[in-house]
Design a protein around this motif. Structure first.
Motif, PDB file in Angstrom:
ATOM      1  N   LYS A  17       0.846  -1.106  -0.054  1.00  0.00           N
ATOM      2  CA  LYS A  17       0.049   0.006   0.047  1.00  0.00           C
ATOM      3  C   LYS A  17       0.971   1.350   0.035  1.00  0.00           C
ATOM      4  O   LYS A  17       1.809   1.543   0.679  1.00  0.00           O
ATOM      5  N   THR A  18       0.587   2.019  -0.954  1.00  0.00           N
ATOM      6  CA  THR A  18       1.457   3.468  -1.002  1.00  0.00           C
ATOM      7  C   THR A  18       0.402   4.655  -1.315  1.00  0.00           C
ATOM      8  O   THR A  18      -0.349   4.254  -2.405  1.00  0.00           O
ATOM      9  N   ASP A  19       0.264   5.596  -0.573  1.00  0.00           N
ATOM     10  CA  ASP A  19      -0.185   7.015  -1.009  1.00  0.00           C
ATOM     11  C   ASP A  19       0.532   7.883  -1.201  1.00  0.00           C
ATOM     12  O   ASP A  19       1.310   8.596  -0.198  1.00  0.00           O
ATOM     13  N   GLU A  75       2.192   9.711   1.882  1.00  0.00           N
ATOM     14  CA  GLU A  75       1.006   9.894   2.860  1.00  0.00           C
ATOM     15  C   GLU A  75       1.066   8.787   3.998  1.00  0.00           C
ATOM     16  O   GLU A  75       0.831   8.917   5.127  1.00  0.00           O
ATOM     17  N   ASP A  76       1.435   7.600   3.053  1.00  0.00           N
ATOM     18  CA  ASP A  76       1.063   6.261   4.177  1.00  0.00           C
ATOM     19  C   ASP A  76       1.718   4.937   2.894  1.00  0.00           C
ATOM     20  O   ASP A  76       1.374   4.940   1.969  1.00  0.00           O
ATOM     21  N   PHE A 128       3.275   1.110   3.104  1.00  0.00           N
ATOM     22  CA  PHE A 128       3.291  -0.206   3.639  1.00  0.00           C
ATOM     23  C   PHE A 128       3.990  -1.483   2.767  1.00  0.00           C
ATOM     24  O   PHE A 128       3.500  -1.525   1.771  1.00  0.00           O
ATOM     25  N   LYS A 171       9.159   2.739  10.162  1.00  0.00           N
ATOM     26  CA  LYS A 171       9.080   2.011  11.197  1.00  0.00           C
ATOM     27  C   LYS A 171       9.155   0.596  10.885  1.00  0.00           C
ATOM     28  O   LYS A 171       8.631   0.370   9.881  1.00  0.00           O
ATOM     29  N   GLU A 200       7.037   0.343   7.543  1.00  0.00           N
ATOM     30  CA  GLU A 200       5.806   1.224   7.227  1.00  0.00           C
ATOM     31  C   GLU A 200       6.358   2.807   7.398  1.00  0.00           C
ATOM     32  O   GLU A 200       7.486   3.185   8.037  1.00  0.00           O
ATOM     33  N   MET A 201       5.867   3.770   6.640  1.00  0.00           N
ATOM     34  CA  MET A 201       6.180   5.306   6.469  1.00  0.00           C
ATOM     35  C   MET A 201       4.831   5.806   6.285  1.00  0.00           C
ATOM     36  O   MET A 201       3.994   5.537   5.599  1.00  0.00           O
ATOM     37  N   LYS A 202       4.873   7.050   7.378  1.00  0.00           N
ATOM     38  CA  LYS A 202       3.843   8.049   7.147  1.00  0.00           C
ATOM     39  C   LYS A 202       4.399   9.262   7.011  1.00  0.00           C
ATOM     40  O   LYS A 202       5.165   9.630   7.789  1.00  0.00           O
ATOM     41  N   LYS A 203       3.636  10.227   6.285  1.00  0.00           N
ATOM     42  CA  LYS A 203       3.825  11.616   6.186  1.00  0.00           C
ATOM     43  C   LYS A 203       5.439  11.650   5.918  1.00  0.00           C
ATOM     44  O   LYS A 203       6.000  12.508   6.557  1.00  0.00           O
ATOM     45  N   TYR A 204       5.786  11.312   5.003  1.00  0.00           N
ATOM     46  CA  TYR A 204       7.243  11.330   4.705  1.00  0.00           C
ATOM     47  C   TYR A 204       7.578  12.059   3.511  1.00  0.00           C
ATOM     48  O   TYR A 204       7.017  11.735   2.278  1.00  0.00           O
TER      49      TYR A 204
END
Length: 228
Positions: free
Chosen positions: A130-132, A143-144, A146, A188, A207-211
């Protein structure tokens, strides 16, 4: 010793690396139970493998590595695996990723990554679950994101990630691969690797968020190493 190649076909450094791997076998065998219980390779073992030069097998000599052939790399890593399967897997994954990155990345990125004091060890996932990702001024914003499975993630210094996800393929869309190099400090590690074998390969999800990936900036949380 293995039997894929013979001694007389090895260079002096290749012979030394093979001997280093052979000497590690009884040492690695002592850690079998601990590696399975902890589900990753202890730092002291990683250091021992590193000191033996076994994370620098295939990467180019100009980056301070050994640039052995694929066949010779297989021979050396097979020897490591006699000591412990998880260690052998992680050694081959990191060497394979380093080799791929050193040949695939633009020269300015490779120079930035490999010309540093810390030993470079890549984990990689080339298809995201998943990637946004959004295009923003000066670069991109994740944004997000995984990814799974990131073998060797707990022992890596960098991650080599595809920012396109599996939904693109499922929808039948053809897209140019978007690859990014991300320091592991900015990722993460999701501790979800529970298996019956290769328990110590640390093939966890990432996992990465808001990068943000912005060019020509000194802002924090910025990685200017995105390329298309």
């Amino acid at each position: 010793m293995g039997n894929l190649i013979t001694k007389d076909k090895l260079t002096a450094i290749e012979q030394q690396l093979l001997e280093n791997a052979t000497e590690l076998v009884p040492y690695l065998q002592q850690f079998g139970i601990r590696i399975d219980e902890e589900r990753h390779i202890p730092d002291e073992v990683i250091k021992k493998v590193s000191n033996a030069g076994l994370f620098k097998l295939g990467t180019l000599k100009k980056y301070g590595c050994y640039e052995v052939s694929i066949r010779e790399m297989v021979e050396i890593i097979s020897e490591v695996a006699k000591g412990n399967g998880s260690v052998g897997w992680v050694v081959q994954i990191i060497n394979g990723n380093n080799y791929t990155a050193s040949l695939s990345l633009p020269s300015e990125i490779i120079s930035t990554v490999f010309n540093q004091e810390e030993e470079v060890r890549f984990c990689s996932v080339l298809q995201a679950r998943k990637t946004d990702v959004k295009k923003v001024d000066g670069g991109y914003l994740v944004e997000d994101g995984f990814w799974g499975f990131g073998s060797g993630s707990k022992h890596a210094t960098q991650a080599f990630l595809n920012l396109n996800d599996i939904r693109t393929i499922q929808q039948g869309k053809a897209m140019q691969m978007m690859l990014a190099v991300v320091p592991m400090n900015d990722i993460k590690i999701v501790d979800d690797w529970y298996t019956m074998s290769l328990k110590g390969s640390a093939s966890n999800s990432l996992e990465m968020k808001k990068y943000s990936y912005l060019k020509n900036t000194s802002q924090s949380r910025i990685c200017p190493k995105l390329f298309l």
